[in-house]
Design an enzyme around this catalytic site. Structure first.
Site, short mmCIF file in Angstrom:
data_model
loop_
_atom_site.label_atom_id
_atom_site.label_comp_id
_atom_site.label_asym_id
_atom_site.label_seq_id
_atom_site.Cartn_x
_atom_site.Cartn_y
_atom_site.Cartn_z
N SER A 279 69.50 100.34 7.45
CA SER A 279 68.34 99.83 8.48
C SER A 279 68.47 100.22 9.69
O SER A 279 69.54 100.65 10.31
CB SER A 279 68.28 98.41 8.11
OG SER A 279 67.52 97.87 9.02
N TYR B 232 72.36 90.03 8.02
CA TYR B 232 71.79 91.28 7.41
C TYR B 232 72.22 92.54 8.50
O TYR B 232 72.66 93.49 7.90
CB TYR B 232 70.21 91.36 7.52
CG TYR B 232 69.40 92.54 6.97
CD1 TYR B 232 69.35 92.70 5.70
CD2 TYR B 232 68.62 93.28 8.18
CE1 TYR B 232 68.51 93.67 5.18
CE2 TYR B 232 68.10 94.50 7.56
CZ TYR B 232 67.82 94.69 6.19
OH TYR B 232 67.34 95.60 5.46
N1 LIG Z 1 61.25 96.98 3.93
C1 LIG Z 1 61.97 97.48 5.04
O1 LIG Z 1 61.47 97.05 6.12
C2 LIG Z 1 63.34 97.74 5.27
C3 LIG Z 1 63.64 98.15 6.58
C4 LIG Z 1 64.98 98.86 6.51
C5 LIG Z 1 65.66 98.51 5.51
N2 LIG Z 1 65.63 98.24 4.23
C6 LIG Z 1 66.33 98.39 3.11
O2 LIG Z 1 65.69 99.12 2.17
C7 LIG Z 1 66.19 98.57 0.93
C8 LIG Z 1 65.09 98.40 -0.41
O3 LIG Z 1 64.62 97.43 0.21
P1 LIG Z 1 62.75 97.32 0.28
O4 LIG Z 1 62.21 96.98 1.21
O5 LIG Z 1 62.31 98.36 -0.87
O6 LIG Z 1 62.66 95.66 -0.71
P2 LIG Z 1 62.34 95.39 -2.06
O7 LIG Z 1 62.63 93.84 -2.07
O8 LIG Z 1 60.98 95.50 -2.07
O9 LIG Z 1 63.24 95.96 -3.07
C9 LIG Z 1 64.70 95.77 -3.18
C10 LIG Z 1 65.29 95.47 -4.54
O10 LIG Z 1 66.53 95.46 -4.55
C11 LIG Z 1 66.66 94.44 -5.82
N3 LIG Z 1 67.84 93.63 -5.60
C12 LIG Z 1 68.09 92.91 -4.99
N4 LIG Z 1 69.43 92.35 -5.21
C13 LIG Z 1 69.85 93.13 -5.95
C14 LIG Z 1 71.09 93.03 -6.67
N5 LIG Z 1 72.12 91.98 -6.63
N6 LIG Z 1 71.40 94.05 -7.47
C15 LIG Z 1 70.62 95.04 -7.72
N7 LIG Z 1 69.44 94.99 -7.31
C16 LIG Z 1 69.18 94.03 -6.58
C17 LIG Z 1 65.55 93.73 -6.03
O11 LIG Z 1 65.29 93.24 -7.21
C18 LIG Z 1 64.30 94.62 -5.57
O12 LIG Z 1 63.91 95.11 -6.82
C19 LIG Z 1 67.21 97.39 1.01
O13 LIG Z 1 68.49 97.94 1.03
C20 LIG Z 1 66.73 96.94 2.41
O14 LIG Z 1 67.84 96.42 3.26
C21 LIG Z 1 64.08 97.96 4.19
#
Ligand SMILES: NC(=O)c1ccc[n+]([C@@H]2O[C@H](COP(=O)([O-])OP(=O)(O)OC[C@H]3O[C@@H](n4cnc5c(N)ncnc54)[C@H](O)[C@@H]3O)[C@@H](O)[C@H]2O)c1
Length: 263
Positions: free
Chosen positions: A145, A158
């Site tokens: 991130s 986080y």
């Molecule tokens: N959206 C943002 O702004 C952003 C920014 C930086 C980093 N990220 C990172 O991107 C990655 C994806 O997040 P996203 O934004 O797509 O969110 P999201 O919530 O849409 O997707 C996350 C997915 O991870 C799954 N998940 C959660 N816990 C889990 C577990 N224990 N085992 C297996 N699956 C699990 C959830 O069910 C969900 O489908 C994450 O690592 C998040 O930290 C997101």
């Protein structure tokens, strides 16, 4: 190698965790578009099924698996299962993640443990399991991130988990490099997904679209490019790191955030 070959994943197997939603769903879709057979893994088995069905409907190859990345045995089963079924593992994307927004002063030990279990230990188990079966040429990509570059209030657990995952990415890159396995990270900036939308529901469960759009506008305004990343932007960065286009790149973190942070 011809340009089209560089991004061709035909005959290859990719595992993507957290692929039931957001960035993981789009990453699984893009890898399948490039020809990979994708194992779509998520804690939410129904969401994983939905992503796999979406890929298959578009002509790709995908299968859903329910997995909890915080459980090392579950992750090991996911990876060995993929190899038993397809004979190989070429790409492992450790993407599953959760967010806790709370002042560091108030985080309970249980909350801290939960965030680290998914975001940090999940990456450790994913890298370990993949490294045990991958052959030279394999690529591991961890979703970090933009938080690795700066601190904001309420993101202590986080940020600690993502900073730790960045450190693991580099350590695995050093340890696995001699075996021809590359390990890199993507650091998305603010992106419209389940994680960010989750903050915009009021106590009655209503979604505050206006507030969400205003937040997106502020995030875009804080980046030099004046834009926030889409899930596709990050998925394409993963595609690059998974492909032979990045064959000499390891231990690197690609920032997909409109230039919001630079390192
Ligand atoms: N959206 C943002 O702004 C952003 C920014 C930086 C980093 N990220 C990172 O991107 C990655 C994806 O997040 P996203 O934004 O797509 O969110 P999201 O919530 O849409 O997707 C996350 C997915 O991870 C799954 N998940 C959660 N816990 C889990 C577990 N224990 N085992 C297996 N699956 C699990 C959830 O069910 C969900 O489908 C994450 O690592 C998040 O930290 C997101």
């Amino acid at each position: 190698m011809e340009l089209a070959e560089v991004f061709r994943f035909t005959g290859m197997t990719a595992v993507v965790t957290g692929a039931g939603s957001g960035i993981g769903r789009e990453t699984a879709t893009v890898l399948a578009e490039a020809g990979a057979r994708v194992i779509v893994a998520d804690l939410d088995g129904g969401a994983a099924e939905d992503t796999a069905a979406h890929i298959v409907k578009a002509g790709g190859q995908a299968e859903a698996r329910q997995v909890d990345v915080s459980d090392p045995a579950d992750v090991a089963r996911l990876v060995t299962g993929a190899v038993e079924q397809t004979g190989r593992l070429d790409v492992m994307v450790n993407n599953a993640g959760i967010m806790l927004r709370k002042p560091a002063l108030d985080i309970t030990p249980e909350e801290f443990e939960r965030v680290l279990s998914v975001n940090l230990k999940g990456v450790l188990y994913g890298c370990q399991s993949a490294a045990r079966v991958m052959k030279p040429g394999g690529s591991i990509v961890n979703t970090l991130s933009t938080i690795v570059d700066f601190s904001t209030a309420g993101t202590g657990s986080y940020a600690a988990s993502k900073k730790g995952a960045e450190a693991l990415t580099r350590t695995f890159a050093v340890e696995l490099g001699p075996r021809g396995i590359r390990v890199n990270g993507v650091a998305p900036g603010w992106t419209d997904t389940g994680i960010t939308r989750g903050r915009s529901f009021d106590e009655n469960g209503a979604f505050d679209q206006q507030g969400f759009d205003a937040l997106a506008g502020r995030m875009a305004g804080s980046a030099p490019l004046g834009a926030v990343a889409t899930t596709r932007d990050t998925a394409l960065a993963v595609l690059y790191l998974a492909s032979q286009a990045s064959r000499c790149v390891t231990g690197h973190v690609v920032r997909v955030n409109g230039g919001a942070s630079m390192a």
